[in-house]
Structures are given as structure tokens and as C-alpha cells.
Design a protein around this motif. Structure first.
Motif, PDB file in Angstrom:
ATOM      1  N   LEU A   1      20.489  78.696 129.071  1.00  0.00           N
ATOM      2  CA  LEU A   1      21.466  79.244 128.131  1.00  0.00           C
ATOM      3  C   LEU A   1      21.109  78.880 126.693  1.00  0.00           C
ATOM      4  O   LEU A   1      21.255  79.707 125.785  1.00  0.00           O
ATOM      5  CB  LEU A   1      22.875  78.740 128.466  1.00  0.00           C
ATOM      6  CG  LEU A   1      23.503  79.297 129.739  1.00  0.00           C
ATOM      7  CD1 LEU A   1      24.753  78.504 130.103  1.00  0.00           C
ATOM      8  CD2 LEU A   1      23.813  80.775 129.591  1.00  0.00           C
ATOM      9  N   THR A   2      20.625  77.671 126.478  1.00  0.00           N
ATOM     10  CA  THR A   2      20.216  77.250 125.135  1.00  0.00           C
ATOM     11  C   THR A   2      19.024  78.067 124.662  1.00  0.00           C
ATOM     12  O   THR A   2      18.992  78.517 123.514  1.00  0.00           O
ATOM     13  CB  THR A   2      19.895  75.745 125.114  1.00  0.00           C
ATOM     14  OG1 THR A   2      21.094  75.026 125.409  1.00  0.00           O
ATOM     15  CG2 THR A   2      19.361  75.304 123.763  1.00  0.00           C
ATOM     16  N   GLN A   3      18.044  78.278 125.535  1.00  0.00           N
ATOM     17  CA  GLN A   3      16.888  79.100 125.159  1.00  0.00           C
ATOM     18  C   GLN A   3      17.318  80.520 124.826  1.00  0.00           C
ATOM     19  O   GLN A   3      16.840  81.112 123.852  1.00  0.00           O
ATOM     20  CB  GLN A   3      15.852  79.103 126.282  1.00  0.00           C
ATOM     21  CG  GLN A   3      15.157  77.779 126.453  1.00  0.00           C
ATOM     22  CD  GLN A   3      14.256  77.757 127.682  1.00  0.00           C
ATOM     23  OE1 GLN A   3      14.353  78.607 128.563  1.00  0.00           O
ATOM     24  NE2 GLN A   3      13.390  76.759 127.741  1.00  0.00           N
ATOM     25  N   HIS A   4      18.209  81.068 125.612  1.00  0.00           N
ATOM     26  CA  HIS A   4      18.718  82.416 125.354  1.00  0.00           C
ATOM     27  C   HIS A   4      19.468  82.454 124.020  1.00  0.00           C
ATOM     28  O   HIS A   4      19.295  83.390 123.221  1.00  0.00           O
ATOM     29  CB  HIS A   4      19.620  82.867 126.504  1.00  0.00           C
ATOM     30  CG  HIS A   4      20.153  84.243 126.357  1.00  0.00           C
ATOM     31  ND1 HIS A   4      19.338  85.361 126.383  1.00  0.00           N
ATOM     32  CD2 HIS A   4      21.408  84.703 126.172  1.00  0.00           C
ATOM     33  CE1 HIS A   4      20.076  86.440 126.217  1.00  0.00           C
ATOM     34  NE2 HIS A   4      21.339  86.067 126.090  1.00  0.00           N
ATOM     35  N   SER A   5      20.265  81.445 123.777  1.00  0.00           N
ATOM     36  CA  SER A   5      21.002  81.363 122.520  1.00  0.00           C
ATOM     37  C   SER A   5      20.056  81.265 121.327  1.00  0.00           C
ATOM     38  O   SER A   5      20.292  81.884 120.284  1.00  0.00           O
ATOM     39  CB  SER A   5      21.942  80.161 122.545  1.00  0.00           C
ATOM     40  OG  SER A   5      22.610  80.035 121.314  1.00  0.00           O
ATOM     41  N   GLN A   6      18.982  80.502 121.475  1.00  0.00           N
ATOM     42  CA  GLN A   6      17.999  80.398 120.391  1.00  0.00           C
ATOM     43  C   GLN A   6      17.374  81.757 120.098  1.00  0.00           C
ATOM     44  O   GLN A   6      17.158  82.114 118.931  1.00  0.00           O
ATOM     45  CB  GLN A   6      16.927  79.372 120.748  1.00  0.00           C
ATOM     46  CG  GLN A   6      17.429  77.955 120.710  1.00  0.00           C
ATOM     47  CD  GLN A   6      16.436  76.960 121.275  1.00  0.00           C
ATOM     48  OE1 GLN A   6      15.566  77.299 122.070  1.00  0.00           O
ATOM     49  NE2 GLN A   6      16.590  75.707 120.869  1.00  0.00           N
ATOM     50  N   SER A   7      17.109  82.524 121.146  1.00  0.00           N
ATOM     51  CA  SER A   7      16.557  83.870 120.969  1.00  0.00           C
ATOM     52  C   SER A   7      17.548  84.770 120.221  1.00  0.00           C
ATOM     53  O   SER A   7      17.166  85.500 119.294  1.00  0.00           O
ATOM     54  CB  SER A   7      16.211  84.471 122.328  1.00  0.00           C
ATOM     55  OG  SER A   7      15.792  85.796 122.209  1.00  0.00           O
TER      56      SER A   7
ATOM     57  N   PRO B   1      26.315  81.522 116.936  1.00  0.00           N
ATOM     58  CA  PRO B   1      25.951  80.162 116.546  1.00  0.00           C
ATOM     59  C   PRO B   1      26.869  79.573 115.483  1.00  0.00           C
ATOM     60  O   PRO B   1      27.105  78.370 115.464  1.00  0.00           O
ATOM     61  CB  PRO B   1      24.516  80.293 116.034  1.00  0.00           C
ATOM     62  CG  PRO B   1      24.337  81.732 115.712  1.00  0.00           C
ATOM     63  CD  PRO B   1      25.257  82.483 116.634  1.00  0.00           C
ATOM     64  N   THR B   2      27.423  80.405 114.632  1.00  0.00           N
ATOM     65  CA  THR B   2      28.339  79.909 113.599  1.00  0.00           C
ATOM     66  C   THR B   2      29.586  79.316 114.244  1.00  0.00           C
ATOM     67  O   THR B   2      30.001  78.195 113.921  1.00  0.00           O
ATOM     68  CB  THR B   2      28.728  81.048 112.634  1.00  0.00           C
ATOM     69  OG1 THR B   2      27.537  81.598 112.075  1.00  0.00           O
ATOM     70  CG2 THR B   2      29.624  80.555 111.525  1.00  0.00           C
TER      71      THR B   2
ATOM     72  N   HIS C   1      24.419  76.310 119.914  1.00  0.00           N
ATOM     73  CA  HIS C   1      24.000  76.989 121.133  1.00  0.00           C
ATOM     74  C   HIS C   1      25.091  77.040 122.191  1.00  0.00           C
ATOM     75  O   HIS C   1      24.898  77.625 123.248  1.00  0.00           O
ATOM     76  CB  HIS C   1      22.736  76.348 121.678  1.00  0.00           C
ATOM     77  CG  HIS C   1      21.639  76.318 120.670  1.00  0.00           C
ATOM     78  ND1 HIS C   1      21.126  77.456 120.096  1.00  0.00           N
ATOM     79  CD2 HIS C   1      21.012  75.293 120.067  1.00  0.00           C
ATOM     80  CE1 HIS C   1      20.214  77.133 119.209  1.00  0.00           C
ATOM     81  NE2 HIS C   1      20.125  75.819 119.169  1.00  0.00           N
ATOM     82  N   VAL C   2      26.237  76.439 121.908  1.00  0.00           N
ATOM     83  CA  VAL C   2      27.371  76.527 122.835  1.00  0.00           C
ATOM     84  C   VAL C   2      28.186  77.747 122.448  1.00  0.00           C
ATOM     85  O   VAL C   2      28.592  77.899 121.305  1.00  0.00           O
ATOM     86  CB  VAL C   2      28.247  75.249 122.770  1.00  0.00           C
ATOM     87  CG1 VAL C   2      29.500  75.416 123.610  1.00  0.00           C
ATOM     88  CG2 VAL C   2      27.445  74.038 123.237  1.00  0.00           C
ATOM     89  N   ARG C   3      28.381  78.607 123.402  1.00  0.00           N
ATOM     90  CA  ARG C   3      29.125  79.838 123.135  1.00  0.00           C
ATOM     91  C   ARG C   3      30.321  79.916 124.079  1.00  0.00           C
ATOM     92  O   ARG C   3      30.386  80.748 124.937  1.00  0.00           O
ATOM     93  CB  ARG C   3      28.225  81.049 123.320  1.00  0.00           C
ATOM     94  CG  ARG C   3      27.098  81.057 122.310  1.00  0.00           C
ATOM     95  CD  ARG C   3      26.106  82.140 122.631  1.00  0.00           C
ATOM     96  NE  ARG C   3      25.016  82.095 121.685  1.00  0.00           N
ATOM     97  CZ  ARG C   3      24.916  82.875 120.618  1.00  0.00           C
ATOM     98  NH1 ARG C   3      25.832  83.764 120.358  1.00  0.00           N
ATOM     99  NH2 ARG C   3      23.885  82.759 119.801  1.00  0.00           N
ATOM    100  N   GLY C   4      31.226  78.975 123.922  1.00  0.00           N
ATOM    101  CA  GLY C   4      32.399  78.911 124.793  1.00  0.00           C
ATOM    102  C   GLY C   4      33.473  79.871 124.373  1.00  0.00           C
ATOM    103  O   GLY C   4      33.476  80.551 123.423  1.00  0.00           O
TER     104      GLY C   4
END
Length: 91
Positions: free
Chosen positions: A46-52, A77-78, A88-91
Motif C-alpha cells: 500500500l505504501t509503494q502504491h501510495s508513493q506511485s 497524501p496531504t 502514505h496512510v489513506r484512511g
């Protein structure tokens, strides 16, 4: 406690990173190692996807800026950074 069910539900509800963080820090003695490991691996993905996605957002913001179009991201990300201290947390 059915930790595998909790992990699956947390993933489905897009809060796995939040649940994993709490499970690993506050309840590591109660959560089976295989579940912690599985959650940690999914969180890495999930972190790698978020970085992308963040790279794509930055590219778009650069294009907007080059065209003198003001843009203000408030989700992704904001929001993750402001709400959870981690972009990278998208809760």
C-alpha cells in the motif's frame, strides 16, 4: 479475537495501515505473528502504491503550475500527513 477477519475487514475498509500500526505497537503480544507479518506485507504494498500515486499527483501539480493553473490538493497524501502524520496512510 479473529485477527484474520479483522485484518481482511480493515483492508476492505481502507484502514489497514491504521489497524496494523496499532496491532504492531499496542497489541503485538495478542496478534498471531503470521497475521502481523501479513498485515505488514500488505502495508508495504500500500505504501509503494501510495508513493506511485503521490508521484503522479506531483507531476500533475507541476503541469498545472506550468500552465498558471492554481491547484490545492486536499486529499491523498496531504490528508494522510495532516490526519495521521504519514502521507502514505489513506484512511
Amino acid at each position: 479475537m479473529d485477527w484474520e477477519f479483522l485484518s481482511a475487514q480493515a483492508n476492505e475498509q481502507a484502514v489497514l495501515q491504521l489497524v496494523q500500526r496499532q496491532a504492531a505497537t499496542l497489541h503485538a503480544d495478542r496478534v498471531p505473528a503470521r497475521v502481523l507479518s501479513s498485515m505488514a506485507e500488505e502495508c508495504r504494498w500500500l505504501t509503494q502504491h501510495s508513493q506511485s500515486l503521490t508521484r503522479e499527483l506531483l507531476d500533475l501539480l507541476g503541469l498545472f503550475s506550468a500552465s498558471d493553473i492554481p491547484a490545492l490538493p486536499f486529499k491523498g497524501p496531504t490528508l494522510g500527513l495532516q490526519a495521521y502524520g504519514d502521507p502514505h496512510v489513506r484512511g
